[in-house]
Every structure is written in structure tokens, then in C-alpha cells.
Enzyme design. Structure first.
Site, PDB file in Angstrom:
ATOM      1  N   CYS A  22       0.826  -1.210   0.000  1.00  7.74           N
ATOM      2  CA  CYS A  22       0.000   0.000   0.000  1.00  7.74           C
ATOM      3  C   CYS A  22       0.864   1.266   0.000  1.00  7.74           C
ATOM      4  CB  CYS A  22      -0.883   0.047   1.235  1.00  7.74           C
ATOM      5  SG  CYS A  22      -2.120  -1.247   1.327  1.00  7.74           S
ATOM      6  N   GLU A  37       0.703   3.827   1.947  1.00  8.41           N
ATOM      7  CA  GLU A  37       1.126   4.264   3.283  1.00  8.41           C
ATOM      8  C   GLU A  37       2.396   3.538   3.715  1.00  8.41           C
ATOM      9  OE1 GLU A  37      -1.793   3.261   2.226  1.00  8.41           O
ATOM     10  OE2 GLU A  37      -3.464   4.163   3.311  1.00  8.41           O
TER      11      GLU A  37
HETATM   12  N1  THU Z   1      -4.465   0.578  -1.076  1.00  4.05           N
HETATM   13  C1  THU Z   1      -3.568   1.491  -0.598  1.00  4.05           C
HETATM   14  O1  THU Z   1      -2.505   1.690  -1.184  1.00  4.05           O
HETATM   15  N2  THU Z   1      -3.892   2.161   0.525  1.00  4.05           N
HETATM   16  C2  THU Z   1      -5.081   2.079   1.184  1.00  4.05           C
HETATM   17  O2  THU Z   1      -5.302   2.763   2.162  1.00  4.05           O
HETATM   18  C3  THU Z   1      -6.110   1.134   0.702  1.00  4.05           C
HETATM   19  C4  THU Z   1      -5.688   0.251  -0.404  1.00  4.05           C
HETATM   20  C5  THU Z   1      -4.162  -0.102  -2.339  1.00  4.05           C
HETATM   21  C6  THU Z   1      -3.840  -1.554  -2.256  1.00  4.05           C
HETATM   22  C7  THU Z   1      -4.229  -2.024  -3.654  1.00  4.05           C
HETATM   23  O3  THU Z   1      -3.158  -1.770  -4.535  1.00  4.05           O
HETATM   24  C8  THU Z   1      -5.381  -1.123  -4.040  1.00  4.05           C
HETATM   25  O4  THU Z   1      -5.300   0.000  -3.182  1.00  4.05           O
HETATM   26  C9  THU Z   1      -6.736  -1.779  -3.913  1.00  4.05           C
HETATM   27  O5  THU Z   1      -6.945  -2.292  -2.662  1.00  4.05           O
END
Ligand code: THU
Length: 134
Positions: A54, A56
Site C-alpha cells: 500500500c 502508506e
Molecule cells: N491501497 C492502498 O494503497 N492504501 C489504502 O489505504 C487502501 C488500499 C491499495 C492496495 C491495492 O493496490 C489497491 O489500493 C486496492 O486495494
């Protein structure tokens, strides 16, 4: 004082490098460090889905790799979602390794921004006394 507008602009910019060919859901995070630097993170997906990182966590890991461990705030943004985007459970855990419950997260939606403290999003952290000690 935190320049929230600037942090939001940086989170929008960070989402521009997202690698999200599978979900098509791009996310950017801007991590304000205590020395004033702002570190970008974006989500990085993989065809083996479980390996996705993700935005973050990318921001946190990038900062740590640069030798930075002291953080002031984070803003999170997705151009593919109108609602505010809270960090997932794994990211809450990873963020909590380096900050305390009063760490502010600015969750950005299309037309709004919500401020939440990590302690609200990740309460009852039973392992907090073990940070850096195990
Ligand atoms: N994702 C993030 O990068 N941060 C979040 O807070 C929620 C989800 C990403 C993970 C994945 O690549 C995509 O969003 C769908 O879940």
C-alpha cells in the site's frame, strides 16, 4: 504548524506514480517528517496479489530506507475514490511502529479532508510497549 494544503498536494502527486494495473485503484501517501521533508509513497501491486504494498507502507519504508524515523503527519489520497480513504489494518500496524496515538492522518476525499488520529484508527495497541525491543 502543519501545512495541510501542501501535504494534500504532495499526496495527490504521490498517487501519480502508483503501480495498480490489477485493481486500477491508485493511491498516494505523503509523509511529513519532523525535519520538514515530505516523503511520497504509492501503492505497488503484483500479479501475485498478496505481495501488493500500500501507499502508506511504501512511504514509511522509503523514509526508513533514507534513515528517517521521526514523523509528524500523513495525508492519503486516491484519484479513484470520491470518499475519504482510511489506511488498511496492515498499514495502521506498520505506522504505529514509529509514531504514537496522537499522530494525525489526513484522509482525503474528492471534496473533503478528514483528520483522524492514529489512536482512533488503531486503538488498544497491546504491543505498544514492545516497540523496537523484541
Ligand atoms: N491501497 C492502498 O494503497 N492504501 C489504502 O489505504 C487502501 C488500499 C491499495 C492496495 C491495492 O493496490 C489497491 O489500493 C486496492 O486495494
Amino acid at each position: 504548524m502543519i501545512d495541510i494544503e501542501k501535504l494534500q498536494t504532495q499526496a495527490r502527486m504521490a498517487s501519480g506514480t502508483a503501480y495498480a494495473p490489477y485493481s486500477k485503484f491508485r493511491v498516494g501517501a505523503a509523509l511529513l517528517c519532523k525535519d520538514g521533508q515530505i516523503i511520497h509513497g504509492c501503492n505497488v501491486e503484483n500479479r501475485s496479489f498478496g505481495l501488493t504494498n500500500c501507499a502508506e507502507r511504501s512511504a514509511i519504508f522509503t523514509a526508513l530506507s533514507m534513515g528517517i524515523r521521526d514523523f509528524k503527519a500523513m495525508a492519503i489520497y486516491s484519484p479513484d475514490c470520491d470518499e475519504v480513504l482510511p489506511p488498511c489494518g496492515a498499514c495502521r500496524q506498520v505506522i504505529s511502529e514509529f509514531v504514537s496515538g496522537d499522530f494525525p492522518l489526513f484522509l482525503m476525499g474528492k471534496d473533503k479532508v478528514e483528520k483522524h488520529l492514529l489512536g482512533e484508527l488503531f486503538p488498544l495497541d497491546s504491543l505498544h510497549d514492545l516497540k523496537g525491543k523484541i
